[in-house]
Design an enzyme around this catalytic site. Structure first.
Site, short mmCIF file in Angstrom:
data_model
loop_
_atom_site.label_atom_id
_atom_site.label_comp_id
_atom_site.label_asym_id
_atom_site.label_seq_id
_atom_site.Cartn_x
_atom_site.Cartn_y
_atom_site.Cartn_z
N ASP A 1 26.23 -10.07 7.47
CA ASP A 1 27.54 -10.68 7.71
C ASP A 1 27.79 -11.89 6.82
OD1 ASP A 1 29.62 -12.41 9.07
OD2 ASP A 1 29.59 -10.74 10.48
N SER B 1 33.96 -10.81 7.11
CA SER B 1 33.76 -10.13 8.39
C SER B 1 35.07 -9.54 8.90
CB SER B 1 33.13 -11.10 9.39
OG SER B 1 32.52 -10.40 10.46
#
Length: 323
Positions: free
Chosen positions: A214, A84
């Site tokens: 994610d 991320s």
């Protein structure tokens, strides 16, 4: 022909002998270790370093302070694994940017019209649901990450993993299987988009038969990807920490984002119980929400003590490995 008296000759011989002894004694002192000479021995070489940069939203700007330590010590990790925001900052660093240059990029972003993220994190942002629907709801997210990625692409030349100066591995998650996906070749910005695709906030990224979201949902601190490949594993955890509340009500956006943080912290805690990296650093990100990208100065100031700890532990590790 002048002849020296026996007394004069004897005196000169004594002085000559004394001078020779003094010279020999001084030479011995200079040759002795640590006496009379500066130790010019170079410091021990750095071991091979694998660096894991974790997920944590805007709190991940603390990664910049950790990278500044590497710059100050004139070293670079041999490999970076990022999730991320760790993937975002890791990609910029792997492309050859310094910590100071990366700081400048996020300082610029935090004051730009692109930074709707920071506004969304504020309880009084003034954003209505209809405002959010118009952004990117058709693709499965509230915000279109394309503008942010284009902004980053304008700061580096690399477009693929092969063009990076430091090997980089980016973590995403396959929505269909729930399994971690490690991206390390091909399109760099597609991988970044996948790794930062917070469910419900950014649109997932289709890739072959996968739908990538994610990486923090499967591996928010990917130090395990570096194990057995480098002599020293350094992990930077920016997932935040839980704080006591007391409020009767919690705003919807804070509830959503804090829930995501709780999930990541639980995953990291479980992995840390199984095995730990050689150096584990957790900067103070208290008071920083997932989308507070406009608070870079505060975030880096709070990360200062952790950066000093990282520097000390790196130096100590190098000395220990050289013994």
């Amino acid at each position: 022909m002048n002849r020296l008296s026996p007394a004069t000759a004897s005196g000169r011989a004594a002085r000559s002998a004394g001078l020779c002894f003094a010279l020999l004694f001084a030479a011995a002192l200079l040759a002795a270790p640590g006496i009379g000479a500066v130790n010019d021995d170079p410091p021990p070489p750095w071991p091979s370093i694998g660096l894991a940069l974790g997920s944590g939203g805007a709190g991940g700007l603390a990664h910049i302070a950790m990278l500044q330590v590497f710059d100050d010590l004139s070293i670079r990790p041999d490999r970076i694994a990022g999730t991320s925001i760790g993937a975002v900052i890791g990609a910029l660093y792997a492309a050859g940017l310094s910590a100071q240059q990366i700081r400048g990029i996020f300082a610029e972003f935090g004051g730009s019209s692109l930074d709707a993220l920071s506004r969304l994190a504020e309880p009084d942002a003034g954003l209505t649901f209809s405002d959010l629907v118009e952004i990117d709801i058709d693709n499965g997210g509230l915000i279109d990450s394309g503008g942010f990625l284009d902004f980053l692409a304008g700061k580096i030349e690399a477009r693929t993993f092969a063009e990076l100066e430091i090997p980089l591995e980016i973590v995403a998650t396959d929505y269909w299987s729930g399994k971690m996906v490690v991206l390390k070749q091909g399109d760099l910005f597609e991988a970044i988009a996948a790794s930062m695709a917070v469910p419900g906030l950014f649109a997932p990224v289709p890739r072959d038969e996968q739908l990538l979201i994610d990486g923090g949902t499967s591996n928010p601190l990917p130090f395990d990807l570096l194990e057995g490949r480098h002599a020293l594993i350094v992990a930077i955890d920016v997932s935040g920490s839980r704080q006591g509340g007391g409020q009767d009500q919690v705003e919807w956006n804070r509830l959503v984002f804090s829930t995501f943080e709780i999930m990541q912290q639980s995953i990291i805690a479980a992995r840390m119980r199984a095995r730990k990296p050689d150096i584990y650093i957790k900067p103070d990100t208290s008071g920083v929400r997932l989308l507070h990208f406009n608070r870079i100065d505060r975030i880096l100031e709070q990360a200062g003590p952790a950066a000093r700890t990282l520097k000390q532990q790196l130096l100590e590790a190098r000395e220990a490995m050289a013994e």
